[in-house]
Design a protein around this motif. Sequence first.
Motif, PDB file in Angstrom:
ATOM      1  N   LEU A 278       1.673   9.004   5.233  1.00 36.34           N
ATOM      2  CA  LEU A 278       2.179   7.976   6.154  1.00 36.34           C
ATOM      3  C   LEU A 278       1.604   8.179   7.556  1.00 36.34           C
ATOM      4  CD1 LEU A 278       5.861   7.934   4.847  1.00 36.34           C
ATOM      5  CD2 LEU A 278       4.122   6.161   4.486  1.00 36.34           C
ATOM      6  N   ASP A 279       1.419   9.454   7.947  1.00 35.90           N
ATOM      7  CA  ASP A 279       0.813   9.740   9.260  1.00 35.90           C
ATOM      8  C   ASP A 279      -0.600   9.162   9.334  1.00 35.90           C
ATOM      9  OD1 ASP A 279       3.072  11.092   9.946  1.00 35.90           O
ATOM     10  OD2 ASP A 279       2.218  13.103   9.714  1.00 35.90           O
ATOM     11  N   ALA A 280      -1.370   9.339   8.237  1.00 35.53           N
ATOM     12  CA  ALA A 280      -2.751   8.841   8.234  1.00 35.53           C
ATOM     13  C   ALA A 280      -2.767   7.312   8.303  1.00 35.53           C
ATOM     14  CB  ALA A 280      -3.491   9.337   6.990  1.00 35.53           C
ATOM     15  N   VAL A 281      -1.845   6.676   7.570  1.00 33.52           N
ATOM     16  CA  VAL A 281      -1.769   5.207   7.613  1.00 33.52           C
ATOM     17  C   VAL A 281      -1.461   4.773   9.052  1.00 33.52           C
ATOM     18  CG1 VAL A 281      -0.447   3.181   6.846  1.00 33.52           C
ATOM     19  CG2 VAL A 281      -1.034   4.974   5.198  1.00 33.52           C
ATOM     20  N   GLU A 282      -0.485   5.445   9.665  1.00 41.62           N
ATOM     21  CA  GLU A 282      -0.056   5.046  11.009  1.00 41.62           C
ATOM     22  C   GLU A 282      -1.173   5.214  12.039  1.00 41.62           C
ATOM     23  OE1 GLU A 282       3.277   7.199  12.858  1.00 41.62           O
ATOM     24  OE2 GLU A 282       3.925   5.230  13.569  1.00 41.62           O
TER      25      GLU A 282
ATOM     26  N   ALA B 239       0.841  -1.205   0.000  1.00 38.22           N
ATOM     27  CA  ALA B 239       0.000   0.000   0.000  1.00 38.22           C
ATOM     28  C   ALA B 239       0.874   1.252   0.000  1.00 38.22           C
ATOM     29  CB  ALA B 239      -0.923  -0.003   1.219  1.00 38.22           C
ATOM     30  N   ILE B 240       1.926   1.229   0.822  1.00 38.20           N
ATOM     31  CA  ILE B 240       2.828   2.390   0.865  1.00 38.20           C
ATOM     32  C   ILE B 240       3.454   2.596  -0.510  1.00 38.20           C
ATOM     33  CG2 ILE B 240       5.019   3.228   1.794  1.00 38.20           C
ATOM     34  CD1 ILE B 240       4.305   2.022   4.469  1.00 38.20           C
ATOM     35  N   GLU B 241       3.900   1.492  -1.105  1.00 40.25           N
ATOM     36  CA  GLU B 241       4.524   1.591  -2.431  1.00 40.25           C
ATOM     37  C   GLU B 241       3.551   2.202  -3.445  1.00 40.25           C
ATOM     38  OE1 GLU B 241       6.160  -2.164  -3.972  1.00 40.25           O
ATOM     39  OE2 GLU B 241       5.549  -1.441  -5.952  1.00 40.25           O
ATOM     40  N   MET B 242       2.318   1.702  -3.453  1.00 42.30           N
ATOM     41  CA  MET B 242       1.347   2.191  -4.446  1.00 42.30           C
ATOM     42  C   MET B 242       1.002   3.662  -4.228  1.00 42.30           C
ATOM     43  SD  MET B 242      -1.243  -1.036  -4.844  1.00 42.30           S
ATOM     44  CE  MET B 242      -2.461  -0.174  -5.860  1.00 42.30           C
TER      45      MET B 242
ATOM     46  N   GLN C  86       8.129  -0.295  11.382  1.00 42.72           N
ATOM     47  CA  GLN C  86       9.447  -0.315  10.735  1.00 42.72           C
ATOM     48  C   GLN C  86       9.305   0.093   9.261  1.00 42.72           C
ATOM     49  OE1 GLN C  86      12.507  -0.557  11.963  1.00 42.72           O
ATOM     50  NE2 GLN C  86      13.199  -0.215   9.851  1.00 42.72           N
ATOM     51  N   LEU C  87       8.256  -0.441   8.609  1.00 42.03           N
ATOM     52  CA  LEU C  87       8.018  -0.076   7.202  1.00 42.03           C
ATOM     53  C   LEU C  87       7.760   1.419   7.081  1.00 42.03           C
ATOM     54  CD1 LEU C  87       5.662  -3.015   6.133  1.00 42.03           C
ATOM     55  CD2 LEU C  87       7.909  -2.513   5.171  1.00 42.03           C
ATOM     56  N   LEU C  88       6.980   1.954   8.037  1.00 40.87           N
ATOM     57  CA  LEU C  88       6.660   3.390   7.993  1.00 40.87           C
ATOM     58  C   LEU C  88       7.929   4.229   8.205  1.00 40.87           C
ATOM     59  CD1 LEU C  88       3.313   3.320   9.978  1.00 40.87           C
ATOM     60  CD2 LEU C  88       3.578   4.134   7.633  1.00 40.87           C
ATOM     61  N   ARG C  89       8.779   3.777   9.122  1.00 35.22           N
ATOM     62  CA  ARG C  89      10.032   4.521   9.376  1.00 35.22           C
ATOM     63  C   ARG C  89      10.882   4.584   8.105  1.00 35.22           C
ATOM     64  NH1 ARG C  89      10.209   2.769  14.599  1.00 35.22           N
ATOM     65  NH2 ARG C  89      11.060   0.740  14.045  1.00 35.22           N
ATOM     66  N   THR C  90      11.032   3.427   7.465  1.00 39.13           N
ATOM     67  CA  THR C  90      11.842   3.397   6.237  1.00 39.13           C
ATOM     68  C   THR C  90      11.220   4.297   5.176  1.00 39.13           C
ATOM     69  OG1 THR C  90      12.228   1.091   6.789  1.00 39.13           O
ATOM     70  CG2 THR C  90      12.941   1.797   4.618  1.00 39.13           C
ATOM     71  N   ALA C  91       9.890   4.225   5.060  1.00 29.85           N
ATOM     72  CA  ALA C  91       9.213   5.038   4.044  1.00 29.85           C
ATOM     73  C   ALA C  91       9.375   6.529   4.340  1.00 29.85           C
ATOM     74  CB  ALA C  91       7.729   4.672   3.987  1.00 29.85           C
ATOM     75  N   ARG C  92       9.328   6.889   5.615  1.00 29.86           N
ATOM     76  CA  ARG C  92       9.494   8.311   5.977  1.00 29.86           C
ATOM     77  C   ARG C  92      10.891   8.798   5.605  1.00 29.86           C
ATOM     78  NH1 ARG C  92       6.115   7.302  10.824  1.00 29.86           N
ATOM     79  NH2 ARG C  92       4.198   8.452  10.392  1.00 29.86           N
ATOM     80  N   GLU C  93      11.886   7.965   5.920  1.00 29.83           N
ATOM     81  CA  GLU C  93      13.269   8.369   5.592  1.00 29.83           C
ATOM     82  C   GLU C  93      13.410   8.554   4.081  1.00 29.83           C
ATOM     83  OE1 GLU C  93      15.726   5.343   7.341  1.00 29.83           O
ATOM     84  OE2 GLU C  93      15.051   5.986   9.339  1.00 29.83           O
ATOM     85  N   GLN C  94      12.811   7.621   3.354  1.00 27.90           N
ATOM     86  CA  GLN C  94      12.912   7.700   1.900  1.00 27.90           C
ATOM     87  C   GLN C  94      12.198   8.946   1.371  1.00 27.90           C
ATOM     88  OE1 GLN C  94      11.328   4.312  -0.118  1.00 27.90           O
ATOM     89  NE2 GLN C  94      12.521   4.716  -1.954  1.00 27.90           N
TER      90      GLN C  94
ATOM     91  N   LYS D  16      11.686  11.728   2.916  1.00 29.00           N
ATOM     92  CA  LYS D  16      12.452  12.938   3.256  1.00 29.00           C
ATOM     93  C   LYS D  16      13.575  13.144   2.244  1.00 29.00           C
ATOM     94  CE  LYS D  16      11.532  13.050   8.156  1.00 29.00           C
ATOM     95  NZ  LYS D  16      11.943  12.338   9.354  1.00 29.00           N
ATOM     96  N   ARG D  17      14.126  12.036   1.772  1.00 30.59           N
ATOM     97  CA  ARG D  17      15.216  12.142   0.789  1.00 30.59           C
ATOM     98  C   ARG D  17      14.700  12.481  -0.599  1.00 30.59           C
ATOM     99  NH1 ARG D  17      17.210   7.394   2.611  1.00 30.59           N
ATOM    100  NH2 ARG D  17      16.391   6.313   0.786  1.00 30.59           N
ATOM    101  N   THR D  18      13.639  11.788  -1.025  1.00 33.48           N
ATOM    102  CA  THR D  18      13.237  11.918  -2.432  1.00 33.48           C
ATOM    103  C   THR D  18      12.219  13.033  -2.668  1.00 33.48           C
ATOM    104  OG1 THR D  18      11.565  10.232  -2.099  1.00 33.48           O
ATOM    105  CG2 THR D  18      13.655   9.482  -2.999  1.00 33.48           C
ATOM    106  N   ALA D  19      11.473  13.429  -1.638  1.00 33.37           N
ATOM    107  CA  ALA D  19      10.482  14.495  -1.843  1.00 33.37           C
ATOM    108  C   ALA D  19      10.573  15.493  -0.686  1.00 33.37           C
ATOM    109  CB  ALA D  19       9.083  13.873  -1.931  1.00 33.37           C
ATOM    110  N   PRO D  20      11.774  16.103  -0.517  1.00 32.41           N
ATOM    111  CA  PRO D  20      12.008  16.890   0.695  1.00 32.41           C
ATOM    112  C   PRO D  20      11.083  18.100   0.837  1.00 32.41           C
ATOM    113  CG  PRO D  20      13.787  17.232  -0.885  1.00 32.41           C
ATOM    114  CD  PRO D  20      12.929  16.134  -1.431  1.00 32.41           C
ATOM    115  N   ASN D  21      10.625  18.634  -0.284  1.00 32.25           N
ATOM    116  CA  ASN D  21       9.821  19.859  -0.162  1.00 32.25           C
ATOM    117  C   ASN D  21       8.331  19.608  -0.299  1.00 32.25           C
ATOM    118  OD1 ASN D  21      12.075  21.649   0.121  1.00 32.25           O
ATOM    119  ND2 ASN D  21      12.541  21.170  -2.005  1.00 32.25           N
ATOM    120  N   MET D  22       7.916  18.359  -0.249  1.00 30.43           N
ATOM    121  CA  MET D  22       6.494  18.077  -0.447  1.00 30.43           C
ATOM    122  C   MET D  22       5.894  17.461   0.814  1.00 30.43           C
ATOM    123  SD  MET D  22       6.013  17.045  -4.366  1.00 30.43           S
ATOM    124  CE  MET D  22       7.501  16.440  -5.083  1.00 30.43           C
ATOM    125  N   PRO D  23       4.834  18.114   1.343  1.00 34.62           N
ATOM    126  CA  PRO D  23       4.294  17.653   2.620  1.00 34.62           C
ATOM    127  C   PRO D  23       3.421  16.395   2.525  1.00 34.62           C
ATOM    128  CG  PRO D  23       3.030  19.538   1.813  1.00 34.62           C
ATOM    129  CD  PRO D  23       4.153  19.305   0.832  1.00 34.62           C
TER     130      PRO D  23
END
Length: 669
Positions: free
Chosen positions: A245-249, A156-159, A222-230, A232-239
């Motif tokens: 991810l917050d809503a999923v969590e 789901a996160i990937e999609m 753990q999946l959410l943490r990895t996705a958040r880090e990613q 932050k790296r790939t879409a740093p200026n987009m909220p």
Amino acid sequence: MAMAVTMEVGNDGVAVISISNPPLNIINAAMLAALKEKFGEATRRRDVKAIVLTGKGGRFSGGFDINAFQNPSGDTSDRTIESIDLVLNTIEDCKKPVVAAIEGLALGGGLELAMGCHARISAPKTQLGLPELTLGVIPGLGGTQSLPRLVGVSKAIEMMLFSKPIMSEEGKLLGLIDEIATSEELVRVSRLHALEISDGRKPWVRSLHRTDKIGSLSEAQQLLRTAREQAKRTAPNMPQHLACLDAVEEGLLHGGYKGLLKEAAVSKELVQSNTTKALTHLFFAQRATAKVPNITDVGLKPNHVKKVGIIGGGIMGSGIATSLMLSNITVFLKEINSEYLLKGMKTVEGGYYIDTLSNIQSLVARGKVTQDKARKALSMLEGVSDYSEFKEMDMVIEAVIEDIPLKQEIFSELEKVCSSCCILATNTSSIDLNVIGEKTKSQDRIIGAHFFSPAHIMPLLEIIRTEKTSPQVILDLLTVGKIMKKVPIVVLNCTGFAVNRSFFPYMQIPHLLVHLGVDLFRIDRAIRNFGFPLGPFQLQDLGGFRLGKASGKEYENAFPDRTFRSPLTELLLKNGRNGKSNGKGFYVHEKGSKPKPDPSVLPIVDESRKLMNIMPGGKPISVTDEEITEMVLFPTINEACRVLDEGVVARASDLDVASVLGMSFPSYW
Ligand SMILES: C[C@H](O)CC(=O)SCCNC(=O)CCNC(=O)[C@H](O)C(C)(C)COP(=O)(O)OP(=O)(O)OC[C@H]1O[C@@H](n2cnc3c(N)ncnc32)[C@H](O)[C@@H]1OP(=O)(O)O
């Protein structure tokens, strides 16, 4: 036909509720209200045992109306939360089983409605996805809650994060789709499925009640943490990525209902954001480019372009060839001798540079093209060293170096060897098309096809027309561009055309700043922090200083009142530097590693500064990063206004699209 929601109740006791809003069955507030009403009616009627929800015209739904994001109503505080009121209370908690019959596509809100149903039957090759993040918002009809429960948190996160749709066949494997049925059988199979749920022969599944796919909370976190880090790296200026991810969590921690409340609160905020305004503007701007006044609205039919000749197998020629081959168009690549030809062919196919992937190999390696498609594409290429096959071409694209006499000679030759209806295109990035075609009598079929490097990756195609280019030729190139999955914009002939002309200050002002004492690597950093992937000096390294010098001359001649001249480029060339092509530019370019700032370029910069001597009082100016960004971008915007004012582009939004797709201007501003 206008928007409609209809209901038909059959003798079998199944109510088929159909949404219709051609061409894509886009959902809007009125449709949601009408759906609620029909579901209410179906629930009340005693002759209805089960419900099928479907879309008319071979498409389930392309999602919610994006126009609504452009003008969100100011006060949304007391608005109904549709994910709860409609998707949860009305559909998922309906007292009668509801089955979605999906065909063509179910995207965004469309898929979310389907996920509210108790089962989903799909036609083959149906696109399923939640692409909301590309628009700056998050799924708002319950998708952040239902998708993880149906396909698992990771998928789901990937999609959602990559806005990547899947096909119904994959959906079946994942459990998102219960059955696949042919288009003709779709509604019949769905009716049966709904009746079987009602008889207790098939399970009655409420998506938000499911927990079997979610796994343990610690795994999910753990999946959410990895996705958040990613993110932050790939879409740093987009909220929207972190918000999603917050809503999923929230749903994982406190249950689906709380998750829906969070999703609604976050959506309400995001829909007002500048990111959403910018990204939805871009969505419509991109579609508007396809409508060219007096070309696409005058009833012309495009000719089928099957064979294209390319003159020149350098970086541009081989990139264009790759892109055409992948679109099933036969390419004849012509070079002046067998050595150059081999090099061009190998740049496309592979095998010339041992340590560098060919165009096709790199697309396969990055998962953009399947092995099968690559094999098929390779069969579309033929290398030639003379014009004997060119009588057969529907179009020729010249992609040789920026040398006027050479291009003139090639076009005179093409006029002789090609058929009289062959389109004669040039990939020049700045030379006046009238000059290129001066020695021919074929001005009506001469056109600019300006691809951006690397041409097999960058999505923009700038189509340049002169006063004499015929509308049919413009339409044909537009059509080829679309087949190549490029976004074509049609512009008028002028120095630098629309894109490079607008961006020439972007390449020059950094030189002015450097001569005023600003550190060149700081300028690149400031521009990258604004959101461009590369700074202007990195970009100049990529293009090479020889090209920079040649195009700089063009702008000096055309716009002497607003060009900055300095000896820097000349000095760099004299010192044996030509940018990336020889590994030595403002940066050190080594195979296999990222370019690094090269301190040994600084004495050359100093020499140029001394010769120019323009620092006020001999001292470097003091500027903030924000000022650097503004000083580079404001003159660029001014030049774009001139381009618009002179009618070089039909619409301001064409330039927005071109800046994002051709120059990598950050899409969210
Ligand atoms: C609450 C929810 O969670 C929020 C949402 O649902 S947000 C919306 C999610 N959906 C999307 O992002 C899909 C957006 N659309 C697309 O990507 C593409 O249109 C598509 C892949 C579905 C189809 O592509 P294609 O067949 O080439 O058709 P395309 O030319 O793009 O669209 C046809 C027309 O529909 C319009 N359109 C497409 N999707 C639209 C949408 N979601 N809202 C409004 N208009 C839309 C296009 O602007 C175009 O209009 P035009 O003919 O006046 O120019």
